[in-house]
Design an enzyme around this catalytic site. Structure first.
Site, PDB file in Angstrom:
ATOM      1  N   ASP A 422       0.968  -1.312  -0.020  1.00  0.00           N
ATOM      2  CA  ASP A 422      -0.103  -0.159  -0.005  1.00  0.00           C
ATOM      3  C   ASP A 422       0.930   1.112   0.119  1.00  0.00           C
ATOM      4  O   ASP A 422       1.872   1.429   0.631  1.00  0.00           O
ATOM      5  CB  ASP A 422      -0.858  -0.056   1.134  1.00  0.00           C
ATOM      6  CG  ASP A 422      -1.704   1.097   1.310  1.00  0.00           C
ATOM      7  OD1 ASP A 422      -2.451   1.212   0.485  1.00  0.00           O
ATOM      8  OD2 ASP A 422      -1.633   1.904   2.377  1.00  0.00           O
ATOM      9  N   GLU A 475       1.155  -0.560  -5.143  1.00  0.00           N
ATOM     10  CA  GLU A 475       0.115   0.523  -5.262  1.00  0.00           C
ATOM     11  C   GLU A 475       1.214   1.918  -5.539  1.00  0.00           C
ATOM     12  O   GLU A 475       1.281   2.552  -4.615  1.00  0.00           O
ATOM     13  CB  GLU A 475      -0.696   0.646  -4.292  1.00  0.00           C
ATOM     14  CG  GLU A 475      -1.863   1.693  -4.648  1.00  0.00           C
ATOM     15  CD  GLU A 475      -2.626   2.461  -3.544  1.00  0.00           C
ATOM     16  OE1 GLU A 475      -3.554   3.263  -3.612  1.00  0.00           O
ATOM     17  OE2 GLU A 475      -1.861   2.526  -2.281  1.00  0.00           O
TER      18      GLU A 475
END
Length: 737
Positions: A422, A475
């Site tokens: 993330d 990401e």
């Protein structure tokens, strides 16, 4: 007449530990600050015998007994809860401690002395921790039930070890000592910063924390950063846990190791475990989820963060216990059972991993030992302005080790097949979300976070080396060069990167009314300019269905029928575009409201034919995709894609081919206007017979039946097919003769 029992003989009283033959008694600090409790407590052989000291504040009397319970000696109180005596015996006596308490009621407590045992953290482990190179950190730190041999007897208990280099003292508190750590000071293992204690009699299920004395003199209770199990919220304690799961996925792991993910089909179903079907735990999910995903043809499932976090209804991106699965859904073996069940069904498992930041909860990682231990000490690098969280000190060796070992831990302990990392962009740039003057440049004056780059490279290289076949997915929303290039070549080493540009551009296009799409035509063609610069995954993720963004269906223009038709065509475009694909739960049947963690997907919508049609289309897209190598075998090779028509902006038309290494070709045609196009002539790569493989306007999906039944013959130069293009629809064609 009954005979009165004989009066038991009084215990021999240990001689006071005084005089020239006895060692000097160490002082007991009133503050409880004891760095080396084993030098004060436990047995200490000397010339005149063995001095035994026991720390039991509040005790009325303390005795030593033999392992069989027979009396050995009574100890004298010497103040501050310390009891001491000198046993006139050679060597190290084997004994247990028996304690009398008067409050709240008279009772006796017997236990093996924790201060009889050598450290459970070896010198090699300490060296690796100091260097920040312990790849199996979770096997050393944390809580571990084990058997230790001592004085000819094996004792079962739990070893506790925690890294807290800035602490003045550390004590252990938990169920076993009524959350009073005065009697359980931990031992400092020197400059590695680790504190350690083996406590006999403590086993699985025991709740515990560390009580840390800060430099300012304050005691603070902290959950274990490497706990294997966490207490369900609202509790915040750690739990002693030993896995007893027996894995059954050896065949899966061996097959995984032999695959190259960029050359294999990959269709990902992203989900929030707690709200997919609210009320289901890990074992319930193991009964329902594998069959659901298998029937829909998904190859992988991606879980939003599974690591323990304070609020179960959240997405999970504020992690409080990095090594423990979320306790609200079951224990760690329950989660293992879920992964095992998915593997038996042929479904890969990816988990979200959050190394970018962590929350400020005072019982977790924040200022763990009273200093900026895990977070960077400079707020210009140590605090995240957007999320109100703290940022790891990526350059500190022990912190880097904590994160790298954590990535390995999820892959090895839970057999997960990948990590979706993330907020990578927030890690890479020192000025991320920071205005001028509020960020700290790197050593070269630049904005790149060199420490974070080194961490990500080490994590990716270590996971790839130790866990063959696993994938890491970034990401990352910027143009950082080499996200999926190997670390040997200077890249970050990820297997894949979320294609955020494709996501934004394609949603921008499809959300336009068809009359305006001609002005946005190249939003769908531009992503081909960079499609082969990285190994991409195309995400329609949870980020697109929260915070007022509505649902994927809600982004489509037009009346109800048009919105469903647009959505079906868009999904067919997504599945045919170069790259793997990801869809968030609920979107597979056209969820019409944004995600609610309380309600979860609106499963009742499947009673409605249009929603069921989208679900059936997703199933057929997945199954066709898996059996069509042209759609996945050359995702990273420009030779696998060719435009047939890329510039028909006024007609809202696109067509292209996808070609496999063996030459097999799929032709994909898209009509993003609301009127059918009969008699449309499409040039195709080769003459011969072609068959419609998929048509999003088919009645089974809820369409208007503008299809092309029967074989289609391509003739002429170039070979051309005559087609009926469905309104707001897509067709896939393959050569069959």
């Amino acid at each position: 007449m009954t005979t009165a029992p004989a009066r038991p003989a009084p215990l021999p009283v240990a001689r006071p530990a005084a005089g020239p033959a006895a060692p000097a008694r160490p002082a007991l600090p009133a503050s409880g600050e004891i760095v080396d409790p084993h030098a004060l407590l436990g047995p200490h052989p000397g010339p005149g015998g063995t001095t035994v000291r026991v720390l039991r504040p509040g005790a009325r009397a303390v005795r030593l007994v033999r392992p069989d319970g027979s009396p050995l000696a009574a100890l004298d109180p010497v103040g501050g809860g310390l009891f001491s005596g000198l046993l006139a015996s050679a060597g190290r006596p084997d004994y247990r401690v028996e304690v009398d308490y008067a409050d709240p009621a008279p009772h006796t407590f017997a236990y093996d002395d924790p201060y009889r045992f050598e450290p459970t953290v070896g010198e090699l482990d300490r060296h690796l921790i100091r260097e920040g190179r312990h790849e199996e950190l979770w096997r050393v730190l944390g809580a571990h039930v084990r058997d230790l041999a001592r004085d000819g007897r094996t004792v079962r208990g739990t070893s506790f070890a925690v890294w807290a280099p800035g602490a003045r003292a550390v004590r252990l508190v938990g169920d076993f000592n009524h959350w009073d750590g005065a009697a359980h000071p931990m031992r400092s293992l020197g400059d590695c910063g680790v504190w350690e204690l083996f406590v006999p009699g403590v086993g699985d299920g025991c709740r515990y924390k560390y009580e840390i004395l800060t430099r300012e003199g304050h005691w603070r209770q902290k959950a274990d950063p490497l706990a294997a199990c966490a207490e369900p919220a609202p509790g915040t304690a750690s739990l002693v846990f030993t896995s007893r799961h027996t894995w059954t996925d050896r065949t899966w792991l061996e097959g995984r190791a032999a695959r190259r993910p960029e050359e294999a089909p990959m269709s990902v179903y992203e989900m929030h475990l707690g709200s997919w079907r609210p009320g289901l735990g890990y074992r319930d999910l193991a009964r329902e989820l594998p069959g659901y995903l298998k029937a829909l043809g998904f190859t992988h499932v991606e879980f939003l963060p599974v690591a323990e976090h304070p609020f179960g209804g959240s997405w999970g991106y504020q992690v409080s216990s990095y090594y423990a699965p979320m306790a609200a859904l079951g224990d760690p073996d329950d989660f293992r059972h879920l992964v095992d069940a998915l593997h038996r069904a042929g479904i890969g498992v990816i988990v979200d991993w959050v190394p970018a930041h962590f929350p400020k909860d005072d019982w977790a990682l924040a200022r763990f030992d009273g200093t900026a231990q895990y977070e960077h000490p400079d707020p210009r690098r140590g605090e995240h302005p957007d999320w109100g969280t703290l940022v790891f000190d990526f350059g500190r060796p022990e912190v880097r080790n904590f994160l790298v070992a954590n990535a390995v831990h999820w892959c090895e302990e839970f057999h997960v097949d990948g990590l979706r990392v993330d907020a990578v962009a927030s890690m890479l740039y020192l000025d991320y979300s920071r205005p001028d003057g509020q960020w700290l440049p790197n050593a070269h004056g630049g904005r790149e976070n060199l420490d974070a780059v080194a961490l990500l490279q080490e994590m990716n290289a270590t996971v790839a080396r130790r866990c063959p076949g696993t994938i890491t997915v970034a990401e990352e929303s910027t143009a950082w060069d080499g996200v999926t290039r190997s670390t040997d070549e200077g890249g970050l080493g990820f297997a894949m990167k979320w294609n955020m540009g494709w996501m934004h551009d394609s949603l921008s296009y499809i959300s336009q009314d068809p009359v305006h799409r001609q002005y946005h035509h190249h939003a769908l063609t531009f992503p081909l300019v960079y499609a082969y610069s990285e190994h991409y995954l195309l995400p329609i993720s949870h980020d697109e269905v929260v915070h007022g963004k509505g649902s994927l269906l809600g982004k489509m223009p037009g009346d109800r029928a048009a919105r469903f038709a647009n959505l079906r065509a868009y999904l067919a475009f997504m599945w045919a575009f170069p790259g793997k694909q990801l869809l968030f739960m609920g979107q597979e049947f056209a969820q019409d409201t944004e995600w609610s963690h309380d309600r979860g997907p609106d499963w009742a919508l499947l009673q409605d034919a249009p929603h069921q049609g989208v679900r059936d289309l997703v199933r057929d897209l997945n199954l066709t995709y898996q059996h069509t190598p042209a759609l996945w075998s050359r995702d990273s090779d420009p030779a696998g894609f060719r435009w047939i028509e890329a510039d028909a902006a006024a007609e809202n038309l696109y067509s292209f081919t996808r070609t496999a290494a063996d030459g097999s070709t799929l032709v994909c045609v898209y009509n993003f206007q609301p009127t059918p196009r009969p008699g449309y002539r499409l040039p195709v790569p080769t003459p011969g017979t072609w068959t419609e493989l998929l048509n999003t306007d088919a009645p089974t999906y809820g369409g208007t039946a503008h299809t092309n039944p029967g074989p289609l013959v391509a003739e002429g130069t170039p070979p051309t097919l005559e087609l009926t293009l469905p309104p707001l629809g897509a067709i896939w064609l393959r050569r069959t003769g």
